[in-house]
Design a protein around this motif. Structure first.
Motif, PDB file in Angstrom:
ATOM      1  N   PRO A  35       0.799  -1.233   0.000  1.00 12.52           N
ATOM      2  CA  PRO A  35       0.000   0.000   0.000  1.00 12.52           C
ATOM      3  C   PRO A  35       0.829   1.281   0.000  1.00 12.52           C
ATOM      4  N   ILE A  36       1.979   1.262   0.637  1.00 14.88           N
ATOM      5  CA  ILE A  36       2.825   2.466   0.663  1.00 14.88           C
ATOM      6  C   ILE A  36       3.302   2.791  -0.746  1.00 14.88           C
ATOM      7  N   ASN A  37       3.843   1.790  -1.433  1.00 11.06           N
ATOM      8  CA  ASN A  37       4.327   2.012  -2.798  1.00 11.06           C
ATOM      9  C   ASN A  37       3.206   2.488  -3.721  1.00 11.06           C
ATOM     10  N   GLN A  38       2.041   1.883  -3.595  1.00 11.65           N
ATOM     11  CA  GLN A  38       0.938   2.219  -4.485  1.00 11.65           C
ATOM     12  C   GLN A  38       0.411   3.631  -4.220  1.00 11.65           C
ATOM     13  N   ILE A  39       0.242   3.980  -2.961  1.00 17.18           N
ATOM     14  CA  ILE A  39      -0.274   5.313  -2.622  1.00 17.18           C
ATOM     15  C   ILE A  39       0.741   6.394  -3.001  1.00 17.18           C
ATOM     16  N   VAL A  40       2.020   6.148  -2.734  1.00 14.50           N
ATOM     17  CA  VAL A  40       3.058   7.113  -3.112  1.00 14.50           C
ATOM     18  C   VAL A  40       3.094   7.269  -4.636  1.00 14.50           C
ATOM     19  N   GLY A  41       3.006   6.166  -5.351  1.00 12.61           N
ATOM     20  CA  GLY A  41       2.986   6.226  -6.813  1.00 12.61           C
ATOM     21  C   GLY A  41       1.831   7.072  -7.316  1.00 12.61           C
ATOM     22  N   TYR A  42       0.671   6.879  -6.721  1.00 18.86           N
ATOM     23  CA  TYR A  42      -0.500   7.663  -7.108  1.00 18.86           C
ATOM     24  C   TYR A  42      -0.297   9.146  -6.804  1.00 18.86           C
ATOM     25  N   LEU A  43       0.178   9.440  -5.610  1.00 19.93           N
ATOM     26  CA  LEU A  43       0.335  10.844  -5.211  1.00 19.93           C
ATOM     27  C   LEU A  43       1.416  11.556  -6.022  1.00 19.93           C
ATOM     28  N   MET A  44       2.471  10.848  -6.394  1.00 24.28           N
ATOM     29  CA  MET A  44       3.552  11.484  -7.154  1.00 24.28           C
ATOM     30  C   MET A  44       3.215  11.647  -8.632  1.00 24.28           C
ATOM     31  N   SER A  45       2.504  10.681  -9.192  1.00 20.38           N
ATOM     32  CA  SER A  45       2.247  10.715 -10.625  1.00 20.38           C
ATOM     33  C   SER A  45       0.863  11.251 -10.984  1.00 20.38           C
ATOM     34  N   GLY A  46      -0.068  11.101 -10.062  1.00 22.85           N
ATOM     35  CA  GLY A  46      -1.450  11.469 -10.368  1.00 22.85           C
ATOM     36  C   GLY A  46      -2.185  10.395 -11.148  1.00 22.85           C
ATOM     37  N   ASP A  47      -1.510   9.277 -11.407  1.00 21.11           N
ATOM     38  CA  ASP A  47      -2.103   8.184 -12.174  1.00 21.11           C
ATOM     39  C   ASP A  47      -2.958   7.310 -11.264  1.00 21.11           C
ATOM     40  N   PRO A  48      -4.272   7.307 -11.451  1.00 16.48           N
ATOM     41  CA  PRO A  48      -5.135   6.501 -10.582  1.00 16.48           C
ATOM     42  C   PRO A  48      -4.948   5.001 -10.768  1.00 16.48           C
ATOM     43  N   GLY A  49      -4.223   4.609 -11.820  1.00 20.68           N
ATOM     44  CA  GLY A  49      -3.946   3.195 -12.054  1.00 20.68           C
ATOM     45  C   GLY A  49      -3.138   2.542 -10.936  1.00 20.68           C
ATOM     46  N   TYR A  50      -2.502   3.346 -10.103  1.00 19.32           N
ATOM     47  CA  TYR A  50      -1.758   2.799  -8.964  1.00 19.32           C
ATOM     48  C   TYR A  50      -2.686   2.257  -7.878  1.00 19.32           C
ATOM     49  N   ILE A  51      -3.935   2.680  -7.911  1.00 20.28           N
ATOM     50  CA  ILE A  51      -4.887   2.280  -6.877  1.00 20.28           C
ATOM     51  C   ILE A  51      -5.902   1.317  -7.481  1.00 20.28           C
ATOM     52  N   SER A  52      -6.051   0.163  -6.864  1.00 19.71           N
ATOM     53  CA  SER A  52      -6.989  -0.849  -7.327  1.00 19.71           C
ATOM     54  C   SER A  52      -8.422  -0.316  -7.270  1.00 19.71           C
ATOM     55  N   SER A  53      -9.238  -0.803  -8.193  1.00 16.08           N
ATOM     56  CA  SER A  53     -10.652  -0.434  -8.162  1.00 16.08           C
ATOM     57  C   SER A  53     -11.439  -1.364  -7.242  1.00 16.08           C
ATOM     58  N   HIS A  54     -10.773  -2.366  -6.685  1.00 14.57           N
ATOM     59  CA  HIS A  54     -11.410  -3.313  -5.766  1.00 14.57           C
ATOM     60  C   HIS A  54     -12.040  -2.552  -4.600  1.00 14.57           C
ATOM     61  N   LYS A  55     -13.279  -2.882  -4.298  1.00 16.16           N
ATOM     62  CA  LYS A  55     -14.037  -2.245  -3.211  1.00 16.16           C
ATOM     63  C   LYS A  55     -14.049  -0.717  -3.323  1.00 16.16           C
ATOM     64  N   ASP A  65      -8.332  15.980  -3.073  1.00 22.56           N
ATOM     65  CA  ASP A  65      -7.225  16.613  -3.780  1.00 22.56           C
ATOM     66  C   ASP A  65      -5.906  15.993  -3.312  1.00 22.56           C
ATOM     67  N   GLN A  66      -5.044  15.649  -4.259  1.00 26.31           N
ATOM     68  CA  GLN A  66      -3.769  15.003  -3.907  1.00 26.31           C
ATOM     69  C   GLN A  66      -2.911  15.881  -2.998  1.00 26.31           C
ATOM     70  N   ALA A  67      -2.900  17.174  -3.240  1.00 24.48           N
ATOM     71  CA  ALA A  67      -2.110  18.084  -2.404  1.00 24.48           C
ATOM     72  C   ALA A  67      -2.627  18.078  -0.967  1.00 24.48           C
ATOM     73  N   LYS A  68      -3.933  17.985  -0.798  1.00 25.58           N
ATOM     74  CA  LYS A  68      -4.520  17.956   0.548  1.00 25.58           C
ATOM     75  C   LYS A  68      -4.140  16.656   1.261  1.00 25.58           C
ATOM     76  N   ILE A  69      -4.139  15.556   0.530  1.00 23.46           N
ATOM     77  CA  ILE A  69      -3.719  14.270   1.119  1.00 23.46           C
ATOM     78  C   ILE A  69      -2.274  14.369   1.591  1.00 23.46           C
TER      79      ILE A  69
END
Length: 79
Positions: A35-55, A65-69
């Motif tokens: 989860p750390i790698n995936q969330i960091v990847g999402y926050l740095m790139s803005g690519d939602p593909g880093y986060i599973s659509s599961h649930k 907003d990514q900046a707020k996170i």
């Protein structure tokens, strides 16, 4: 008589974001991702593909907003 409590919208939003990040992390871990790698990847790139659509994890994290996170995560780290 009880005192009136002040409502702080920023505090409420911060709590909601923290809960959402924890929930998304649990969902990612459940799917076998780091989860750390995936969330960091999402926050740095803005690519939602880093986060599973599961649930609906992707939908949950994208509502903020990514900046707020990032701001909330840094605040938590510096406490």
């Amino acid at each position: 008589m009880e005192e009136t409590k002040n409502y702080n919208g920023d505090e409420f939003e911060s709590t909601l974001i923290e809960q959402t990040i924890r929930e998304v992390a649990d969902i990612l871990e459940e799917r076998g991702y780091n989860p750390i790698n995936q969330i960091v990847g999402y926050l740095m790139s803005g690519d939602p593909g880093y986060i599973s659509s599961h649930k609906e994890a992707r939908k949950k994290i994208m509502q903020f907003d990514q900046a707020k996170i990032l701001e909330i995560m840094v605040r938590a780290f510096l406490k």
